[in-house]
Every structure is written in C-alpha cells, then in structure tokens.
Design a protein around this motif. Sequence first.
Motif, PDB file in Angstrom:
ATOM      1  N   CYS A 148       1.306   2.402  19.022  1.00  0.00           N
ATOM      2  CA  CYS A 148       2.420   3.262  19.441  1.00  0.00           C
ATOM      3  C   CYS A 148       2.326   4.700  18.955  1.00  0.00           C
ATOM      4  O   CYS A 148       2.468   5.632  19.735  1.00  0.00           O
ATOM      5  CB  CYS A 148       3.728   2.654  18.966  1.00  0.00           C
ATOM      6  SG  CYS A 148       4.004   1.023  19.671  1.00  0.00           S
ATOM      7  N   ARG A 152       2.018   7.809  21.464  1.00  0.00           N
ATOM      8  CA  ARG A 152       3.155   8.659  21.800  1.00  0.00           C
ATOM      9  C   ARG A 152       3.247   9.929  20.963  1.00  0.00           C
ATOM     10  O   ARG A 152       3.709  10.949  21.436  1.00  0.00           O
ATOM     11  CB  ARG A 152       4.452   7.850  21.741  1.00  0.00           C
ATOM     12  CG  ARG A 152       4.626   7.009  23.016  1.00  0.00           C
ATOM     13  CD  ARG A 152       5.881   6.166  22.993  1.00  0.00           C
ATOM     14  NE  ARG A 152       5.619   4.868  22.431  1.00  0.00           N
ATOM     15  CZ  ARG A 152       5.223   3.801  23.157  1.00  0.00           C
ATOM     16  NH1 ARG A 152       5.112   3.894  24.456  1.00  0.00           N
ATOM     17  NH2 ARG A 152       4.981   2.661  22.571  1.00  0.00           N
ATOM     18  N   ILE A 180       3.124  -1.357  25.172  1.00  0.00           N
ATOM     19  CA  ILE A 180       4.280  -1.988  24.529  1.00  0.00           C
ATOM     20  C   ILE A 180       3.905  -2.387  23.108  1.00  0.00           C
ATOM     21  O   ILE A 180       2.825  -2.931  22.855  1.00  0.00           O
ATOM     22  CB  ILE A 180       4.747  -3.217  25.327  1.00  0.00           C
ATOM     23  CG1 ILE A 180       5.188  -2.786  26.726  1.00  0.00           C
ATOM     24  CG2 ILE A 180       5.875  -3.945  24.598  1.00  0.00           C
ATOM     25  CD1 ILE A 180       5.519  -3.944  27.653  1.00  0.00           C
ATOM     26  N   CYS A 181       4.806  -2.119  22.187  1.00  0.00           N
ATOM     27  CA  CYS A 181       4.577  -2.390  20.762  1.00  0.00           C
ATOM     28  C   CYS A 181       4.209  -3.852  20.518  1.00  0.00           C
ATOM     29  O   CYS A 181       4.750  -4.761  21.136  1.00  0.00           O
ATOM     30  CB  CYS A 181       5.852  -2.043  20.001  1.00  0.00           C
ATOM     31  SG  CYS A 181       5.749  -2.315  18.238  1.00  0.00           S
ATOM     32  N   GLY A 183       4.724  -5.373  17.690  1.00  0.00           N
ATOM     33  CA  GLY A 183       5.668  -5.987  16.766  1.00  0.00           C
ATOM     34  C   GLY A 183       5.326  -5.814  15.302  1.00  0.00           C
ATOM     35  O   GLY A 183       6.040  -6.301  14.439  1.00  0.00           O
ATOM     36  N   PHE A 184       4.263  -5.079  15.002  1.00  0.00           N
ATOM     37  CA  PHE A 184       3.899  -4.877  13.593  1.00  0.00           C
ATOM     38  C   PHE A 184       4.940  -3.975  12.903  1.00  0.00           C
ATOM     39  O   PHE A 184       5.743  -4.444  12.114  1.00  0.00           O
ATOM     40  CB  PHE A 184       2.483  -4.306  13.480  1.00  0.00           C
ATOM     41  CG  PHE A 184       2.129  -3.931  12.074  1.00  0.00           C
ATOM     42  CD1 PHE A 184       2.004  -4.904  11.098  1.00  0.00           C
ATOM     43  CD2 PHE A 184       1.924  -2.603  11.715  1.00  0.00           C
ATOM     44  CE1 PHE A 184       1.698  -4.561   9.780  1.00  0.00           C
ATOM     45  CE2 PHE A 184       1.615  -2.259  10.396  1.00  0.00           C
ATOM     46  CZ  PHE A 184       1.507  -3.228   9.436  1.00  0.00           C
ATOM     47  N   GLY A 185       4.911  -2.696  13.234  1.00  0.00           N
ATOM     48  CA  GLY A 185       5.974  -1.811  12.759  1.00  0.00           C
ATOM     49  C   GLY A 185       6.041  -1.605  11.263  1.00  0.00           C
ATOM     50  O   GLY A 185       7.113  -1.326  10.719  1.00  0.00           O
ATOM     51  N   PHE A 188       8.705  -3.271   9.113  1.00  0.00           N
ATOM     52  CA  PHE A 188       9.486  -4.058  10.083  1.00  0.00           C
ATOM     53  C   PHE A 188       9.054  -5.521  10.101  1.00  0.00           C
ATOM     54  O   PHE A 188       9.885  -6.420  10.156  1.00  0.00           O
ATOM     55  CB  PHE A 188       9.324  -3.430  11.469  1.00  0.00           C
ATOM     56  CG  PHE A 188       9.948  -4.222  12.594  1.00  0.00           C
ATOM     57  CD1 PHE A 188      11.303  -4.083  12.886  1.00  0.00           C
ATOM     58  CD2 PHE A 188       9.192  -5.084  13.370  1.00  0.00           C
ATOM     59  CE1 PHE A 188      11.889  -4.800  13.925  1.00  0.00           C
ATOM     60  CE2 PHE A 188       9.766  -5.806  14.413  1.00  0.00           C
ATOM     61  CZ  PHE A 188      11.116  -5.666  14.688  1.00  0.00           C
ATOM     62  N   CYS A 189       7.737  -5.759  10.023  1.00  0.00           N
ATOM     63  CA  CYS A 189       7.252  -7.141  10.160  1.00  0.00           C
ATOM     64  C   CYS A 189       7.669  -7.979   8.970  1.00  0.00           C
ATOM     65  O   CYS A 189       7.701  -9.201   9.046  1.00  0.00           O
ATOM     66  CB  CYS A 189       5.736  -7.164  10.374  1.00  0.00           C
ATOM     67  SG  CYS A 189       4.809  -6.700   8.919  1.00  0.00           S
ATOM     68  N   SER A 196       9.566  -9.649  14.985  1.00  0.00           N
ATOM     69  CA  SER A 196       8.173  -9.227  14.946  1.00  0.00           C
ATOM     70  C   SER A 196       7.270 -10.309  15.519  1.00  0.00           C
ATOM     71  O   SER A 196       6.380 -10.049  16.330  1.00  0.00           O
ATOM     72  CB  SER A 196       7.805  -8.922  13.492  1.00  0.00           C
ATOM     73  OG  SER A 196       6.435  -8.695  13.363  1.00  0.00           O
ATOM     74  N   MET A 199       7.533 -10.634  19.296  1.00  0.00           N
ATOM     75  CA  MET A 199       6.845  -9.541  19.987  1.00  0.00           C
ATOM     76  C   MET A 199       5.342  -9.777  19.963  1.00  0.00           C
ATOM     77  O   MET A 199       4.635  -9.533  20.944  1.00  0.00           O
ATOM     78  CB  MET A 199       7.218  -8.198  19.339  1.00  0.00           C
ATOM     79  CG  MET A 199       8.656  -7.770  19.625  1.00  0.00           C
ATOM     80  SD  MET A 199       9.245  -6.420  18.565  1.00  0.00           S
ATOM     81  CE  MET A 199       8.243  -5.073  19.106  1.00  0.00           C
ATOM     82  N   GLY A 221      -2.979  -2.138  11.091  1.00  0.00           N
ATOM     83  CA  GLY A 221      -1.743  -2.922  11.020  1.00  0.00           C
ATOM     84  C   GLY A 221      -1.560  -3.745  12.278  1.00  0.00           C
ATOM     85  O   GLY A 221      -1.335  -4.964  12.230  1.00  0.00           O
ATOM     86  N   ASN A 225      -1.853  -7.914  12.873  1.00  0.00           N
ATOM     87  CA  ASN A 225      -0.736  -8.630  13.476  1.00  0.00           C
ATOM     88  C   ASN A 225      -1.194  -9.420  14.703  1.00  0.00           C
ATOM     89  O   ASN A 225      -0.907 -10.614  14.846  1.00  0.00           O
ATOM     90  CB  ASN A 225       0.332  -7.608  13.867  1.00  0.00           C
ATOM     91  CG  ASN A 225       1.575  -8.234  14.445  1.00  0.00           C
ATOM     92  OD1 ASN A 225       2.036  -9.262  13.960  1.00  0.00           O
ATOM     93  ND2 ASN A 225       2.113  -7.632  15.481  1.00  0.00           N
TER      94      ASN A 225
END
Lengths: 260, 472
Positions: A148, A152, A180-181, A183-185, A188-189, A196, A199, A221, A225
């Motif tokens: 991401c 972006r 699309i992400c 889900g790691f973040g 966040f995970c 997570s 996702m 990361g 994931n």
Amino acid sequence: MALAQMPAASPRVGLFVTCLVDLMRPSVGFAAIRLLENAGCRVEVPETQTCCGQPAYNSGDRRDTRDIARSVVAAFAGYDYVVVPSGSCAGMIHEHYPALFADEPETLAKAQDLARRTHELTSFLVDVMKVERVGAAYSGTVTYHDSCSGLRELKVKRQPRRLLASVSGLTLKELPGAEICCGFGGTFCVKYPDISERMATEKADDIKATGADTLLAGDMGCLMNMAGKLQRQGSGVRVRHVAEVLAGVTDTPPIGEPKA
Amino acid sequence: MQSTTRAFKANVRKAIVEPGLQKALGMMKTGFQVRRLAAVEKLPEFEQLRDQARDIKNHVLENLDFYLERFERKVTEAGGKVHWCRSAEEAREAILGICRGVGAKTVTKGKSMIAEEIALNDFLEEEGIEPIETDLGEYIIQLRGEPPSHIIAPAIHLNKTDVIDAFQKAHTHLDPNRPMEEPTALLEEARGVLRPKFLAADVGITGANFMIAETGSTIIVTNEGNGDLTQILPKAHVVLASLEKLVPTFEDAATILRLLARSATGQEFSVYTTVSTGPRRPDDLDGPAEFHVVLLDNGRSDILGTEFQDMLRCIRCSACLNHCPVYATVGGHAYGWVYPGPMGAVLTPTLIGIEESGHLPNASTFCGRCESVCPMRIPLPKMMRHWREREFERHLSPPSVRAGLAFWAWFAKRPRLYRLATGLAARLLGLFGRAHGRYGWLPLASGWTRGREFPAPEGQTFMSQWRKRSRA
Ligand code: SF4
C-alpha cells in the motif's frame, strides 16, 4: 546489467536495510546491494540505523518517533541517495519525516533534504538509475502484490513490473485486487488479528486463483503475512521479496520454507 | 443511537463468522468499486474537480459564520425558518415543536444520517408520533429494528431473503403466498405500502446534501424519488442538516454534485436532484405550507481550527467505505455507531468522544485507499493518526500496547543494544524455526499464529553479516 544511461558519476548510496530485513531476511539486503552495485552505485550501510520509527508513529507516539527520525536523519546525512527495499519505510522517510519537524526549522530542512534523496529500491533503479534490464533468470510464473504505502505514497507500480519483464524465464500473471491491502498493517496485525487474518485470507485466495507458483512484493511485512497465510492453508506458492528475483539470488529458501 | 463502539472487537468477531453478512459484503468489490472507476475514467477533469471541491469547502469552513448568516437570511426571506441547534437534544426538541404545531400523528422521512445521529425515530415514537422511513433500504431496516450499516446503502448487509422475511412479518394484510422472488416485486410491495403513508403524513423530514447560502435553498439527491414525496405532500417540510453542508452558490453545489454520484454509486448523476426553497408560494401547484431548516452543530464547531477541520468537507458519498478493506471485512454495524468506515473512524470520535470510540481510528492498516478515492481529498489516515496521538498523549491506549512500544522504542533509540537484542532474537528464532522454516505457534504472537504461520528468520541479522563481511 545493461544501463540505458549512466548517471554522471557513480553515486554514493546509503542503504536503509529496514528492521524486518535486518532481523528476518538479510538476503533481501544483500540482493539490494547487488542490484545497486550492478547499476553503478557505491553502496554503504550506516551502522547506527535501526528502524524508521513507524511502529511508534502509527501508535501515536510522536516523541519517540521524532527521536528515531532524528537519528535516521543524522545517520544518512551526506549520501547522494538513500535506498530502501521497502515502500513502507521509504514512504515514512519520504512523506512523513518532514511533517514531524514542522516546528523545528533546522531539523525540518535536514528531514526535507533526506526525503528528497530517499527512494524505494525498484523505483530508484528505474527512475533514477534508468535501469532497463537486470541480467537475472527465474523459471516460473510469478504474481505481484502492490504494497500500500509504496503504491499510494510513492507511486511504485510500473517500476517492479518493468524490471521483472527483463528477467529471463519469468512470466508475470497479474493479481486481481493487487492494490487491496493484505491485512498486515504493522501493529494492526497484532492489535486486530481477527480482521487482519480475514484480509490475509482474501488475499491468499486471490493469489492462489492466479495459478502462479511464486508471489513477489516489495515489503517484508506484507510478504510475511501473505506467506504465513498461504502456508497455513497448505499452499505451495513460493514467496519472495522482488529484490531476490531481480538480483538472481534465490539460493535461500523462500520465506517460511525450510532449508532444502 | 446507543453506541456499541467499545465492544468493537466483539462486534468484529461476530461479524466475520456471519455468512449472510459476508456474502452481502462480497458484492461490494464488484459493485461500487468497479462502477466508480468506470465513471471516473470517463471524466477527464475529475482530478481538477476534486481540487475545486476541496477549495470550495475550505473557503466555507474559513467563513462559516458569514455563510450561515446569509443562509438564514435567505431562508427567512423565502418564508422559511432556521432553527439553530447546538446539540442533538435541541434538534429533537425543535422537530417535536414543529410536529406539535401542525398536530402531527405521522411523519415521513427521507434518508438522513443526521436523523440517525440524533436518534430521532426512537424519540418521536416515545412522543407518540409515528416515523415512517421512505427510502427502501431505510424502510427495510426500520422494519427489522436495526440501524443502517452504510451511509448511502443502509441495508447493504442484507440479502434478498432477509428482505422477504421482513416483508412477510410486517405486511400481514397481504397474501402470504404472494410471489416475492423478483426484486421488482419487493419494490412494488414497498411502494404499495408506502403510498398511503406519504399521503397521510403531516410532516416530512429530509436531510440535505447541500445548503446554498445565496438563495437559502437546500438540495437532496435520491434514486427513488421518495424525497420529493416526503417533502411536497405534508403540511410541513423539515430539512435536518449539519452546519458543514453549506456552500456559497448553486454553481458550487453543481461542482460538487459532479463528484458526488460518481464517487458514490458510479452514476453520473443521481436519478433525482431536488431543490427546495421556502414553503409553497401562492402560484405553486403544490408544496408544504411550512419550511423549516433544523441546523445541527452537535460538536462540529469545536472541530473548526483543529487538526480535524478537514473532516467537515465530507459530503457523505461513501467512497471511503466502499474501498475500505476493513469495512469490507466487518461491515458497518461492527463500528458500533452511526458513521462506519474511514469517515466514521475520524468523525465518530469528534462526536461521541475518543474515550468511547478509541478502537475506530486504530482499526486501520493505513492502506490509504480511502484517501485516494475521497472526492473531497480528506486525508483520512492522517487524521486517524492524529486521534491515536491524542489517545497516546492522554494515556488512553491500552497499557499492554504502551508497554510493548516503550520497550521496543528504548532499544530502537540505542543502536548498539538494538543490535545485540536483534542478533539474539534472530539467532534464537532462526535456530528453533530452521527445521520447518516457520512457526505454527509463538508465545506473545498468538493473534498472528492463530490463523497464519510465522516465518522463521534466516538466523543472523543483516547487520552482523555485513559487519563480518566488511571486516573480512
Ligand atoms: S470522507 Fe470522503 S470519501 Fe468518505 S464519505 Fe466523506 S467525502 Fe466521501
């Protein structure tokens, strides 16, 4: 490696290894060095680097973030360029460091200067060093996930594809929903593992549906994931950082796989 | 609406195993996202329009008092009345006063998120006035007794069978064996039930997509035309809107309208764009006898001048929800209050407090997709991070998170000790994980390993290998 046009002199590049590459997968760092050297750069690795500070930054801890950022700014002073094998950490330095020092004019100027010199690895090779081909070979069908922040914040999208197109034996099969992400973040995970994990499942399903035997991306990361999810599902898709394939260093086992 | 935002994690756990919800959410990727992209690609000036729209709203927010006063003057000149309401309670009282004034027994309502914000339906019912939702989605969830799960598609969490169920239960005057499989049959049935209610209502309440300062007009956009019937037929029309819906001119509204439907549903324009200016004039064929604007602040003016001011540019298009991977995983109800998704993650804490809604700005990967599609260029991730900063400053973040962070940061600021610690961790994890290349379970990382393997590190850190090589 064929170069379209050499930059004026061989630039002095400071490699920001990133904490995850340092800890989890040093091969990515060495692959990055090989790519940079092949492109004509002189690569150095400043000793005092640790992490870019995102865990603190994204947890709202501005003070620690500023302290860490300050030391990164100091560690990478004087290099022509700073190159990072991660869109997320490069984005942190490029987009967010200057915003941290709005009230400290002296550091701000230095942070802006560092931001200007900092690049994600594949975009540095393509956009700055004008690399058009890498001399690597990889036999297999790969698919690519756009992480991401790189996508972006730094508009990294065509650069890795461009370089992958020059790898002999490699076929790229585009991943539907690549933007699309996964889900790691970062934290966040850990904070929201249920979301997570869901996702990551969606992402793994999309990856498997491509039929590719290898998944590549530019951020450790996300790679950990996605590899973790694929392997839990019993999938045999091999997962690697894009730098490994571009540099032709695929002697280490794929992420999460045992030594043969 | 009572918030269940504190229970976000429990809400999530429920949502992710609900097959109906997951099926409904699965449709979003192919629906909203694809249609928005197609609409945007057909409009070369889309990016410029985003800049213009941002600038229009920024200008309004910098001069809000001026435009609000002008708006009120124009509404009054057109024969209407503006009710200034600082809180939800004041807004409810103002609406009740209008209803009592015309002796209202039933009230029809167009879709309004502000009505949800002030929990209007429950209040009216307590006061003996029957509120009837006229937007199809809102009507369905009203029958089911639940809040909307999406700001423009309130029943998006439901499948057709849920709707059939709800209609069977509510419309007992109809033949229980009627054919209901076709969506048009359901639509016709709802129309048939609502038609007499439109005619009988004493007050019609709508929201507003825009309030126009130069004329005192309000604009709503709908796809069903229910808004028109809601506002034209009853004795009184109440527009319920929050301050930031204001724009200076029609021209400005037109600029933003070009973004709104494209960002929301991928339509070039919504089917109905309805302008209301004052009550019925002597030579009008129809229209309400009274025109009221209930203007709600509810904490918004406190955001002016803070790092959250940009949020007041929001036009409730829902693009950020429609592109949010977290929303797509958990649905709108999990967020626990009126506004879900990224816009809710920023707005909700400003309205009900960060103590209540701390999960929302934290439950984001900062993937940035919301910001990339927001027509008003609202930096949503940045503002979520600002909420995290406020939480951190006020020691509201969970102690375990703070402790872990402090521990990590202490090392990250001391490169030498950091090297020792990471070198040790890499060797240990590498040693025990080498045989399999990964871990199926790890202490302190059970959240990760419950659903994923954890890759084992290679064994030695990059920095230690590099140092050895440079020395060699
Ligand atoms: S924040 Fe932006 S994208 Fe989200 S609803 Fe508001 S205007 Fe639309």
